[in-house]
Motif scaffolding. Structure first.
Motif, mmCIF file in Angstrom:
data_model
loop_
_atom_site.group_PDB
_atom_site.id
_atom_site.type_symbol
_atom_site.label_atom_id
_atom_site.label_comp_id
_atom_site.label_asym_id
_atom_site.label_seq_id
_atom_site.Cartn_x
_atom_site.Cartn_y
_atom_site.Cartn_z
ATOM 1 N N SER A 133 0.868 -1.145 -0.086
ATOM 2 C CA SER A 133 0.049 -0.018 0.091
ATOM 3 C C SER A 133 0.713 1.227 0.033
ATOM 4 O O SER A 133 1.860 1.309 0.700
ATOM 5 N N ASP B 168 -7.286 5.666 -5.975
ATOM 6 C CA ASP B 168 -7.902 4.737 -7.201
ATOM 7 C C ASP B 168 -8.159 5.631 -8.787
ATOM 8 O O ASP B 168 -8.734 4.993 -9.413
ATOM 9 N N ASN C 258 -10.026 2.885 1.148
ATOM 10 C CA ASN C 258 -9.445 1.612 0.882
ATOM 11 C C ASN C 258 -9.292 0.743 2.043
ATOM 12 O O ASN C 258 -9.262 -0.490 1.995
ATOM 13 N N ASN D 73 -5.671 -3.358 -6.359
ATOM 14 C CA ASN D 73 -5.533 -2.915 -5.098
ATOM 15 C C ASN D 73 -6.330 -4.163 -4.369
ATOM 16 O O ASN D 73 -5.576 -4.539 -3.552
ATOM 17 N N GLU D 74 -7.599 -4.379 -4.721
ATOM 18 C CA GLU D 74 -8.148 -5.646 -4.026
ATOM 19 C C GLU D 74 -7.656 -6.684 -4.109
ATOM 20 O O GLU D 74 -7.408 -7.467 -3.352
#
Lengths: 490, 491
Positions: free
Chosen positions: A99, B7, B333, B353-354
């Motif tokens: 992240s 995003d 997120n 991302n997921e």
């Protein structure tokens, strides 16, 4: 000859122009001389592009990547959403699956000074000693220009270091040099810690041998190869910079010699020099490069000539044999923005390739001076701070068997049926030093140049791409949509 | 406030992706080299498969000198000196240029300026304005007057061939997940019922076509994130492109109503062709799992809404959670990560991302790409989410995800077989042992530690007898015992 590469010539003033001067200087020089080599002339005379900047990814990417690749380090970006999105996106390709933090702002919070408060809160939220050794916060263009004061952040929170850096795209010329911005900032912090008292030892077996710290993001096998080259003279490799973990910074600073293998780590070199470490430039590529480098490193480490000779004797005959057995018979142009372009060109030339042109986005420094001189002696034109137009002009003039270049150079070459590869993807992802570097190069180049007929067939099928014509992203004929609908006749 | 893994891009990316989709328009980005490199050279390669210099985009390459000393006008002049200057050009500002008041177009340069408000708007808000701006700048007088050039003086020929109703498809721009497939499907649908696509806009259209936007009697807006402002301005009825079986049928019927064509013959044909697999799979045993095999979706509002509508409402597949990427709203997120942890779905539609969060959590969810960010090229037109073809594709991929899940759950034979053997007793009578052989055997067994002597003896005897049978020896000889013992010692 005690100085040698230990006391390199002073770094030339950074005029952003490099050894061949700016456009005007070069044009004037060419006129005065009244003649000159075609390529020199051409580069001086290059068609002017939309701007005169060297080619690069968004520079901030260099810092982001270095942070993401480190263990127990979190990275937070402070910048506008475009920058953050693009950098995060790209980091998933070249960085890590990790992240990336983002402190948003809008024109109002920017003006009110709220952004700094938000950054401070984000840093406190992230700096958990259970998770991280350090939190990196990177100011991109707008916060840098607005003067968001990262230096006011606490130096540490519960033992988690806070490293704030400004990496504006308008101020740092290339993403390569942005790697140095973060690496240098970390080294500075680590040096202060080491000077203040005992620090953690790097992982792995403790060696009593004097060490050499390699500077530059190298292919993972390269430090091992270099360790093999150094072993006969009783030297070992220290952890490399950029570091993989915070404690490696101490191990790197604890070296006896720092090797600026990538020549643009100016801030990092400054830290090694402040720690009293001698710094040598260039790298162990090919026979001559390895010979000179081992000698320079040995001298910098204060070793007697016999020890240095032992290391030279141990590897040079084998290197000579490998290069003789893996000849490259091809004309190649090299351009890139990674900083290792000159080293790659040296190896190519020693393997037999004809390399008339090397362009690098990086500047001329003391640490690539030996490489520049070596290449110049062999008639290679070295262009520092190369613009796209210069790289393209060289490629079109030289008509190489293989163009190793940046993405637009590769595109242009392939459109002309010239085999081409992206320096960053292909050359940076293979060994460069010692026997493995020499051995792998020829087959890799041969594999890339073999495809010339395929490139030609594609060109003859698709035809030359019209300059600057946007291609519709859908598989549809380029012209009138209506006539398409008509012809389908439904 | 901290966001993780942002995003969507900021404003000027949306503008660039709109403007470069048109032919006949140059784009100049005012900013450092990174302001071109990230949106165009880097990201459009990983999303739209474009080589770096495919689009007529240039960048001013601002550096410290321009910011602190020289100003940006000279840089603008130089950036404007490349490319085909007969083409109109539009200047957009990256964030730093916006902050210092850049983007100023030199006198007489012929450059237009679009203000992306990139610090405050995201790419979709700005794309929405950019589409509207194109029409307001280039829509021309015809548009203002609402004149329809196709309704010229009627001729005999025009009367003889009845005109098909004209329709625009609005919102096809660069950097939009899966756009080529969805666009191809929407075009197939509207042409299928007997309408004619007047313009796909802006992708592939020429700047000079812009006034012709007014010629269509209905507009189809591809996305919920952008394009509606232009549709509103055009003043004609517009429909949102549909995702789902019944949503698509409704769309076609509504379109039929608005244009006067009869969509039913096409719908009937489709039932036997494009969407037959939906019917087939619905009647299959795989459908049994629909009620229990959950899905989650994190995607743009268009896709999130569409997937929940189709898979959830129309097919009855339970949705564990859905997060929409909405214009102007920052993503949460951390909440997505938490939802994945507490309520992991069988099938996860989302972005990279997921995918990272699922990997961090060690989830077994099957991932189906449904959104950016992420390096995924979708230029082939066979992966639509929209329309009938999209319904079939989605059901197919959902079933394939279930098969994948099953594949991963099924035990691997190699692992199953890692266990003590339980062999059958050999049925045939034990072969005769010669005395010397027996003596040799006993001698060897004596040497084994007492604790394991019984099992060692059995193992040894089985081996020797098996070897003798295999070699078709009539009885066990001393030589056989020696050979087998030697072989066992080797192994």
């Amino acid at each position: 000859m005690d100085g040698g590469m230990q006391a390199p010539p002073p770094i030339p003033p950074d005029t952003g122009s490099g050894c061949h001067g700016g456009r005007e200087t070069m044009l004037a020089a060419a006129k005065a001389a009244g003649k000159g080599e075609t390529l020199e002339r051409l580069i001086a005379d290059y068609p002017r592009g939309p701007h005169d900047q060297p080619q690069s990814m968004c520079p901030a990417f260099g810092s982001l990547r270095v942070g993401l690749r480190m263990r127990r380090v979190a990275t937070i970006l402070s910048g506008s959403a475009c920058c953050v999105y693009g950098l995060t996106f790209t980091s998933r390709f070249y960085g890590a699956r990790r992240s990336v933090g983002y402190v948003p702002f809008n024109s109002e919070t920017l003006v009110r000074g709220q952004l700094y408060e938000d950054i401070r809160a984000a840093v406190y939220e992230t700096a958990k000693p259970a998770d991280y050794d350090a939190v990196v916060i990177i100011n991109l263009c707008v916060p840098t220009a607005s003067g968001v004061p990262l230096d006011l952040l606490p130096k540490q929170i519960d033992g988690v270091r806070i490293i704030g850096i400004d990496v504006p795209g308008f101020g740092v010329p290339t993403h390569a040099e942005a790697k140095d911005v973060l690496a240098g900032a970390m080294l500075r912090a680590a040096r202060a810690e080491a000077e203040a008292g005992p620090v953690a030892r790097p992982r792995g077996p403790k060696s009593d041998l004097p060490t050499v710290a390699l500077i530059g993001e190298l292919f993972p096998a390269d430090p091992m190869s270099i360790g093999g080259l150094l072993a006969p003279m009783g030297l070992a490799v220290a952890p490399s910079i950029p570091a993989r973990e915070w404690r490696d910074l101490y191990g790197a600073l604890d070296c006896d010699v720092a090797a600026a293998v990538h020549p643009f780590y100016i801030a990092s070199v400054r830290e090694f020099e402040a720690a009293g470490r001698p710094v040598v430039g260039s790298g162990p590529v090919g026979v001559e490069g390895t010979d000179a480098w081992l000698t320079a490193v040995g001298r910098a480490a204060g070793l007697p000539g016999s020890r240095i000779d032992a290391a030279r004797d141990a590897c040079l005959p084998a290197l000579r044999g490998v290069l003789a057995g893996n000849r490259i018979d091809a004309r190649i142009t090299v351009s890139g923005y990674e900083g290792s372009e000159l080293l790659v060109a040296r190896l190519l030339i020693e393997a037999g390739a004809d390399v008339p042109y090397v362009g690098t986005a990086c500047p001329r420094t003391a640490w690539n001076e030996a490489d520049r001189a070596w290449l110049a002696d062999r008639g290679t034109h070295v262009q520092f701070r190369a613009s796209l137009e210069q790289d393209l002009a060289a490629m079109q003039e030289v008509k190489p068997d293989l163009a190793i270049g940046t993405t637009p150079v590769v595109q242009k070459a392939k459109e002309r049926g010239i085999p081409a590869v992206y320096f960053t993807n292909i050359m940076s992802s293979r060994p460069l030093f010692g026997i493995p570097g020499a051995a792998a190069l020829a087959s890799s180049i041969a594999a890339q140049t073999r495809g010339r007929e395929r490139f030609a067939r594609m060109v003859s099928f698709f035809g030359t791409a019209p300059e600057a014509a946007p291609a519709p992203a859908v598989a549809a004929p380029p012209v009138p949509i209506n006539s398409l609908a008509d012809s389908m006749g439904s | 406030m901290m966001v993780i893994d942002h995003d969507r891009a900021g404003g000027y990316w949306g503008a660039v992706y709109v403007f470069t989709a048109l032919r006949g328009l140059r784009v100049i980005i005012d900013g450092p080299v990174g302001c071109e490199n990230l949106p165009v050279t880097a990201v459009l390669h990983y999303t739209d498969a474009l080589p770096p210099h495919e689009l007529p985009v240039s960048v001013t390459g601002l550096s410290e000198d321009q910011l602190s000393r020289d100003g940006t006008e000279e840089s603008m002049r130089q950036a404007n000196s490349v490319g085909d200057r007969r083409m109109p050009g539009v200047v957009v500002t990256g964030s730093i240029a916006e902050m210092i008041g850049g983007g100023v177009t030199p006198e007489g340069s012929g450059l237009l300026r679009f203000i992306p408000r990139t610090i405050d708007e995201d790419q979709w808000q700005c794309a929405d304005r950019a589409l509207f701006w194109l029409y307001s700048q280039f829509g021309g007088k015809k548009a203002a007057k609402g004149v329809r050039i196709t309704k010229g003086p009627k001729t005999a020929v025009a009367d003889a061939v009845p005109k098909k109703p004209l329709l625009n498809i609005i919102g096809a721009i660069h950097g939009t997940f899966n756009m080529p497939s969805d666009l191809a499907e929407i075009r197939r649908l509207v042409e299928g019922i007997g309408c004619e696509v007047n313009l796909v806009y802006p992708m592939g259209a020429h700047l000079d076509d812009t006034p012709r936007l007014a010629d269509a009697e209905v507009n189809v807006c591809l996305y919920r994130e952008f394009g509606r402002q232009l549709c509103e301005e055009l003043g004609k009825p517009y429909l949102q492109a549909p995702i789902g079986l019944f949503a698509t049928t409704n769309f076609l019927r509504k379109l039929g109503e608005l244009t006067g064509v009869d969509p039913e013959p096409f719908i009937e044909r489709e039932k036997l062709a494009t969407i037959k697999p939906v019917w087939d799979l619905w009647r299959s045993v795989t459908q049994d799992f629909f009620a229990t095999a959950s899905f989650a979706v994190v995607a743009t509002a268009t896709y999130d809404h569409g997937l929940r509508q189709f898979l959830g409402e129309e097919l009855g597949i339970p949705c564990t959670f859905g997060h929409s990427r909405r214009p102007g709203i920052k993503p949460d997120n951390q909440a997505v990560r938490e939802a994945l942890r507490t309520n992991p779905p069988v099938v996860l539609f989302g972005s990279n991302n997921e995918r990272i969060y699922a990997a961090e959590l060690g989830l077994r969810s099957i991932f189906i790409p449904a959104s950016f960010p992420g390096a995924i090229i979708r230029r082939a037109t066979g992966t639509p989410f929209m329309g009938y073809a999209g319904a079939t594709y989605l059901v197919q991929e959902f079933c394939n995800a279930l098969f994948d899940m099953l594949f991963n759950m099924l035990p691997l034979g190699r692992d199953l077989d890692q266990v003590e053997p339980t062999l059958a007793r050999m049925d045939d009578a034990p072969p005769h042992w010669e005395a010397a052989a027996k003596a040799l055997f006993d001698e060897h067994v004596e040497a084994e530690p007492f604790l394991i002597r019984i099992s060692a003896a059995k193992r040894l005897r089985d081996r020797i007898e098996n070897d003798a049978r295999r070699e078709a020896e009539p009885c066990v000889t001393a030589a056989r015992v020696k050979i087998s013992l030697a072989a066992m010692a080797m192994s």
